[in-house]
Motif scaffolding. Structure first.
Motif, PDB file in Angstrom:
ATOM      1  N   ASP A  75       0.873  -1.173   0.000  1.00  0.00           N
ATOM      2  CA  ASP A  75       0.000   0.000   0.000  1.00  0.00           C
ATOM      3  C   ASP A  75       0.913   1.228   0.000  1.00  0.00           C
ATOM      4  O   ASP A  75       1.429   1.640   1.042  1.00  0.00           O
ATOM      5  N   SER A  77       0.371   4.258  -0.217  1.00  0.00           N
ATOM      6  CA  SER A  77      -0.059   5.419   0.555  1.00  0.00           C
ATOM      7  C   SER A  77       0.531   5.407   1.962  1.00  0.00           C
ATOM      8  O   SER A  77       0.568   6.440   2.639  1.00  0.00           O
ATOM      9  N   ARG A  80       5.869   6.697   2.287  1.00  0.00           N
ATOM     10  CA  ARG A  80       6.262   7.932   1.623  1.00  0.00           C
ATOM     11  C   ARG A  80       7.586   7.747   0.891  1.00  0.00           C
ATOM     12  O   ARG A  80       8.342   6.814   1.169  1.00  0.00           O
TER      13      ARG A  80
END
Length: 660
Positions: A75, A77, A80
Motif C-alpha cells: 500500500d 499510501s 512515503r
C-alpha cells in the motif's frame, strides 16, 4: 575502508561505498541519499550493506509499479518517498548469514525506512541469503509498443526486482523444501514457474528446471543486454503470440530462483523418484512436472524409415519441425546444403508449410524457391474466408514460383547407398494405385506434433498412461500421484468424450491451472482449496459423477510468417458459436487486411489479420473473448463507417486499458 577485504570488493561496491562516504557527515535522521552500514560483533566486521535513495524518487517508484505487480502487496499510501530506499550491495560472512532478516530489520529501524527494494545488477552475483528473505516482484506483462514508437508510455525495466516492508518482515513466507523438477522450456513451463516462484506466501528453494539448451533470455550478463531476440519459440515453427517476451523472461530472473540443468529426459525411475538425463545424469525429485516440447513425427511412419530416431533421420536429410532442437537441426542442414541443386520437399498442414517458406526467407538462407516442392492433401494451398487475403498470399506464392503438388500424399522415402534421402514416392487422390517418384535431398514435415521419441520411450517404460497424449486427470496429475504434466502433448481421459488434446488450448491457461493444481494438491496441503476439493470429490464418488474439468478461457493465438515478408495473425476462441457476423477492413492495396467475427451475444470469437508491416500481436491476443462494447462499441463504430483499419483503431489511446 580497512574493514573490507579485497576478495569481496568489486567496482560496483566501491562506487556505492564512495557515494556513502560523501554523505558521511549527514546524520541518519536527516535522511542521507547514500549510506553504508557495518554489521559488527565487538571489533570484528561480519557484514557490509550499502543503501541508496537515488532510485526511489516518485518517478522511479511509478516506473517500478508500472513494470511489476507491487500494488498487490504494498500500500504505497503508507510508504512515503523518503521512507523508501534500495539495497545496492549486501556482503555478509557465511557464518552469520542466518541473521540476514534481523540485520535488515535493524537497518530499517536505524535508517527510518518502511520499504526496501533490491535490483539484481547485471554482471554481479546476488547474495542468496538476502534473496531468501526478500519478496520477489512478479513482472507485469508489458504492452507491446509500435515498432517505430520512439517515446513509449512506460519505460521498461528488465532487471529482477525484490522488496520487503516492515509488515512483511514479521510474516515470513512458508518454506517448502520439496524437490520440484520441471522438464521442458515451453510456454506452459514458463507460466508454471512464474506462478509458483512468485507465490506471495510460499518459498520453494529446491526448484530445478531441465532444458535441452539454455535460452538467452534465461541468462543474465552485460554481454546479452543488446540482444532482444526471443528464442523461446521454434525458429521454423509458428510463433505463439502468448509466449513471454524476452523482457518478461529476463525480469523473472529464473537463474537466481531455481537450478537450471541442461539435458534431455531419457528415463524415469518412479520407485526411487529420479530422472535420468542424457543417459548420464541422475536427478532426484519429490514432485515432477512435465512440460515437454513436441515435434512432427510423420517421417517415422513411412515404411523405409519406420521407427528411426529423429537424430538418425536428421543425418539423412529428413526433419520434422516443432521443437527448438528439431527446428535448429533443420536450419543448420539447409545452411550446409544451400548450394545443392537437388529439390527440397515440404509437406504437412498448409499454413505451417507457408510459415516454413516465410521463415526460410526471413532467415536469409538464400535457397532458390524453384527447388522447393510442396505436397498437400487439399486442393488449394490458401483457403481463408477472406478473398482479399487469399489473393495477396497467392500473388506472393506465384511470384516465387514454388512447385505445388495439390491433392497428393507422400507414401514412402527413398534412400541411396549412403542411407541419405534421394527421393520420395507419392500419389494423388485421382490415381491412388499409381505412385510417382521425385528426387530430393531434404524432406521437411510439419503435420500433427507429438512428444519427442526419447521422452515417449521414458514415459512408456515408466508405466505412465499415454493415449494419443499423456493422460492427466482434472488436476493435471498422471497415474503417478507425484508426477504432473501439461502442454501440447497431454490430454484428458477419453471417459470425458472426444475432448481435444491440450495443444488446442492456450499455453498460459494450461500453465496457470497446472501451477494451481500442484500448489493445492501437493505443495501446500493446508490450503482451504484442497479441503473443498476433497469434499467435492467425496460427493462425486457418492453420486458416481465424473470430476469437473478445469475451464480454459483464453484464446489460442498464432502468428505465421509467410513468403514476401507477410504475416498472418490468427486468434480464435476455444469454443465458437456458429452464428456470427464478420467485420472486414482493408483490401489488396492496404497494409493490413483484418477480420473480426462477433457472435450473436456480442462476444468477439475470432480475429484474423494479414499484414505487410509489423503489428502488436501480444496486444491483440487480449481482444478475443471480450464483448464488442469494450472495444468502444466496435460493431456500431464499424456500421457507422468510423473504422477503416482495425489495427489503427486498436492502437488508439482508449484501447491501452485492454492490453494490461
Amino acid at each position: 575502508d580497512s574493514y573490507i577485504t579485497p576478495d569481496v570488493r568489486s567496482v560496483e561496491f566501491d562506487k556505492y561505498l564512495k557515494a556513502s562516504m560523501r554523505d558521511n557527515d549527514i546524520d541518519l535522521q536527516d535522511n542521507p541519499n547514500d549510506v553504508c552500514f557495518l554489521a559488527m560483533i565487538k571489533d570484528q566486521v561480519i557484514g557490509c550493506i550499502t543503501l541508496s535513495r537515488e532510485s526511489t524518487t516518485n518517478e522511479d517508484t511509478e516506473i517500478l509499479r508500472s513494470n511489476y505487480h507491487l500494488d498487490n502487496t504494498i500500500d504505497f499510501s503508507r510508504h512515503r518517498g523518503r521512507s523508501q530506499a534500495e539495497i545496492t550491495s549486501y556482503i555478509i560472512s557465511p557464518l552469520f548469514s542466518r541473521w540476514t532478516r534481523y540485520i535488515i530489520k535493524e537497518i530499517m529501524r536505524l535508517y527510518g525506512k518502511t520499504l526496501l527494494f533490491h535490483h539484481i545488477q547485471e554482471g554481479l552475483e546476488p547474495n542468496k541469503e538476502l534473496l531468501e528473505e526478500l519478496i520477489p516482484a512478479k513482472p507485469r506483462r508489458m504492452i507491446q509498443e509500435e515498432e517505430d514508437n520512439k517515446h513509449p508510455v512506460v519505460i521498461e525495466d528488465e532487471r529482477p526486482l525484490y522488496y520487503i516492508t516492515k509488515r512483511l518482515l514479521s510474516a515470513k513466507r512458508t518454506t517448502i523444501n520439496s524437490r520440484l523438477v520441471v522438464v521442458g522450456q515451453s510456454i506452459v513451463s514458463l507460466v508454471f514457474l512464474e506462478s509458483i516462484l512468485f507465490h506471495p506466501h510460499i518459498y520453494l528453494p529446491n526448484v530445478t528446471i531441465v532444458l535441452n539448451s539454455m535460452p538467452k533470455a534465461f541468462e543474465f550478463s552485460i554481454q546479452l543486454k543488446s540482444n532482444k531476440s526471443n528464442d523461446l519459440n521454434g525458429r521454423l515453427s509458428p510463433y505463439d503470440a502468448d509466449n513471454p517476451s524476452y523482457r518478461d523472461t529476463r525480469a523473472c530472473g529464473y537463474i537466481h530462483k531455481c537450478t537450471i540443468v541442461n539435458g534431455k529426459l531419457t528415463d524415469i525411475d518412479r520407485v526411487n523418484k529420479s530422472l535420468v538425463l542424457s543417459d548420464e545424469v541422475v536427478l532426484e525429485y519429490d514432485l515432477l512436472t512435465l512440460c515437454c516440447d513436441v515435434e512432427d513425427y510423420t517421417s517415422r511412419l513411412f515404411p523405409t524409415t519406420k521407427g528411426m530416431h529423429p537424430l538418425q533421420l536428421a543425418k539423412r536429410g529428413i526433419f520434422g519441425i516443432g521443437s527448438l532442437d528439431s527446428d535448429e537441426r533443420t536450419i543448420q542442414w539447409l545452411k550446409n546444403n544451400k548450394d545443392n541443386d537437388s529439390n527440397i520437399v515440404i509437406t504437412g498442414f498448409r499454413y505451417e508449410i507457408l510459415n516454413v517458406l516465410g521463415k526460410i526467407q526471413s532467415l536469409n538462407l538464400d535457397i532458390n524457391p524453384q527447388r522447393i516442392h510442396i505436397f498437400i492433401k487439399e486442393s488449394f494451398l490458401v483457403d481463408l474466408s477472406n478473398s482479399f487475403m487469399n489473393t495477396v498470399i497467392n500473388d506472393e506464392i506465384n511470384r516465387y514460383q514454388y512447385n505445388i503438388h495439390a491433392n497428393t500424399t507422400i507414401k514412402d522415402i527413398q534412400l541411396d547407398d549412403k542411407q541419405s534421402i534421394k527421393g520420395i514416392v507419392y500419389s494423388d487422390e485421382f490415381s491412388k494405385n499409381n505412385s510417382t517418384n521425385i528426387s530430393c535431398c531434404t524432406l521437411i514435415t510439419c503435420n500433427e506434433k507429438y512428444i519427442e521419441k526419447d521422452i515417449f520411450t521414458a514415459l512408456h517404460e515408466a508405466g505412465l498412461v499415454y493415449d494419443g497424449g499423456l493422460v492427466v486427470d482434472e488436476n493435471f496429475r498422471t497415474n503417478d500421484t507425484n508426477i504432473f504434466a501439461g502442454g501440447d502433448f497431454t490430454r484428458f481421459s477419453r471417459i470425458y468424450g472426444n475432448i481435444p488434446r491440450h495443444n488446442k488450448y492456450n499455453g498460459r491457461d494450461i500453465g496457470r491451472l497446472l501451477a494451481l493444481a500442484v500448489i493445492n494438491q501437493q505443495i501446500d496441503p493446508l490450503l482451504s482449496n484442497t479441503l473443498k476439493s476433497k469434499i467435492k470429490e467425496s460427493k462425486r464418488h457418492i453420486l458416481n459423477e465424473l470430476p469437473e474439468l478445469p475451464k480454459m478461457i483464453l484464446p489460442k493465438s498464432i502468428t505465421y510468417t509467410l513468403p514476401g515478408r507477410l504475416k498472418l495473425f490468427h486468434s480464435t476462441a476455444i469454443s465458437k458459436s456458429l452464428e456470427s457476423i464478420s467485420m472486414v477492413t482493408g483490401d489488396i492495396e492496404s497494409d493490413n487486411i483484418c477480420t473480426i467475427d462477433v457472435d450473436y451475444l456480442g462476444s468477439i470469437i475470432e480475429f484474423i489479420c494479414l499484414t505487410k508491416v509489423s503489428i502488436e500481436e501480444r496486444n491483440l491476443t487480449s481482444i478475443v473473448g471480450l464483448h464488442e462494447n469494450l472495444l468502444n462499441s466496435a460493431v456500431y463504430s464499424y456500421d457507422q463507417g468510423l473504422v477503416t483499419n482495425w489495427i489503427s483503431y486498436l492502437r488508439e489511446d482508449w484501447a491501452r486499458m485492454l492490453y494490461h
